[in-house]
Design an enzyme around this catalytic site. Sequence first.
Site, PDB file in Angstrom:
ATOM      1  N   GLY A  13      51.096  49.956  31.479  1.00  0.00           N
ATOM      2  CA  GLY A  13      51.692  51.284  31.296  1.00  0.00           C
ATOM      3  C   GLY A  13      52.566  51.314  30.054  1.00  0.00           C
ATOM      4  N   ALA A  14      52.045  50.721  28.970  1.00  0.00           N
ATOM      5  CA  ALA A  14      52.872  50.460  27.789  1.00  0.00           C
ATOM      6  C   ALA A  14      52.849  51.559  26.738  1.00  0.00           C
ATOM      7  CB  ALA A  14      52.427  49.146  27.141  1.00  0.00           C
ATOM      8  N   SER A  15      52.153  52.660  26.990  1.00  0.00           N
ATOM      9  CA  SER A  15      51.983  53.663  25.933  1.00  0.00           C
ATOM     10  C   SER A  15      53.175  54.592  25.774  1.00  0.00           C
ATOM     11  CB  SER A  15      50.720  54.482  26.191  1.00  0.00           C
ATOM     12  OG  SER A  15      50.810  55.167  27.427  1.00  0.00           O
ATOM     13  N   ASP A  63      42.264  50.508  31.358  1.00  0.00           N
ATOM     14  CA  ASP A  63      42.431  51.422  32.495  1.00  0.00           C
ATOM     15  C   ASP A  63      42.626  50.552  33.731  1.00  0.00           C
ATOM     16  OD1 ASP A  63      42.248  53.192  34.602  1.00  0.00           O
ATOM     17  OD2 ASP A  63      40.475  54.233  33.834  1.00  0.00           O
ATOM     18  N   SER A 145      60.546  51.767  42.310  1.00  0.00           N
ATOM     19  CA  SER A 145      61.218  53.068  42.285  1.00  0.00           C
ATOM     20  C   SER A 145      62.251  53.104  43.403  1.00  0.00           C
ATOM     21  CB  SER A 145      60.207  54.193  42.496  1.00  0.00           C
ATOM     22  OG  SER A 145      60.851  55.437  42.732  1.00  0.00           O
ATOM     23  N   TYR A 160      53.079  58.874  46.940  1.00  0.00           N
ATOM     24  CA  TYR A 160      53.659  57.977  45.937  1.00  0.00           C
ATOM     25  C   TYR A 160      54.713  57.075  46.577  1.00  0.00           C
ATOM     26  CZ  TYR A 160      56.836  56.719  42.077  1.00  0.00           C
ATOM     27  OH  TYR A 160      57.664  56.056  41.196  1.00  0.00           O
ATOM     28  N   THR A 197      61.307  60.440  31.678  1.00  0.00           N
ATOM     29  CA  THR A 197      60.000  60.093  31.109  1.00  0.00           C
ATOM     30  C   THR A 197      59.049  61.243  31.421  1.00  0.00           C
ATOM     31  OG1 THR A 197      59.105  59.038  33.104  1.00  0.00           O
ATOM     32  CG2 THR A 197      60.468  57.671  31.642  1.00  0.00           C
TER      33      THR A 197
END
Length: 257
Positions: A13-15, A63, A145, A160, A197
Site C-alpha cells: 500500500g505504498a502509493s 495487486d 486500526s 472493515y 488520507t
Amino acid sequence: MEKWKGRVALVTGASSGIGAAICEDLVKHGMKVVGAARRIEKMQELAKKLKNEKGTFLPVQCDVTKDEDIYALFDKIKETFGGVDVCINNAGILGRGLDLLNGTPEEWREITNVNVIALCLCSKLTVNSLKERGLDDGHIINISSIAAHQVLPFGSSHFYTGTKFAVRALSEGLRQELQAANSGIKLSVVSPGLVKTEILDKITEKLEFAKRTFELNTSLKSEDIAHSVSQILSAPPYMEVLDIIVAPRGGLKFDIK
C-alpha cells in the site's frame, strides 16, 4: 535505526498516505525499501523524490488481492536484494460503504483479500525469506486500526472492523507461533485512529463525507504513523512492541445524516 541501515524493507500500500510516508522515512534511515501497490506511477514519483536520500526505493506494481502478484513480488525482491528483512503490511481498504445488511459477498471478499489474506501471505513469505538466509532478526509490522479495538456505530465500517479484529487475532497468533519456534523475528501492530488520507474517499456515495469527517475531528498525519514504525524498529533486541494505539486527541465524531 542504525542496525537496519542497508537492510531490506517491504511496504505494501505504498502509493500514498501512510504507506508512502513509511517508505520515505525508512529510505531516509538508509534502508533498501521496496514499495508495492497497484498505482505504479505514484510510486515512481516518490522514487524521484527519494533518489538522493541515504537508502534506496524500488517501486513494484502489485495487486495484493492476487496471490500470484505477491509471489512475484517476493521473487523480485529475492532476485534484486536477496530477501525481505522487514515487512510492513500497510495495504488496507474500507470498501464502498455498504453496511452488513446491504453488502455483497464480492465486496466482502475484496476487503478480506486485502486486509487479511494478503497480510498473512506477506508475513509467511517474509518469515520464509529470513529462514532461507539463516537470519533470525527480522520484523513484521501490521498497520491495523483503532477499529480493531472498538466497533463504531457506523454501518459502513462494520465489515472493515471485522477484518481489523481478525488482524489483531492473527497477529497474536503468528507471534505465538514464532515464539514457540524460538524465533527472534518480532511482530508488532500499530493501530491508528483517524489519519488524514484518502481511505475515506469511497466509503459512501456522499462526496462530502470525507471532507466533513476531517472538519469535525482532529486527525493524525501519515508521518505520525511512519515515525511510530521507526520507533518500533529502533527498540532494543530484548523489547517487543505488541500493539500500540496512536490516536488524535478528542473523540471521533461522524456526520451521518
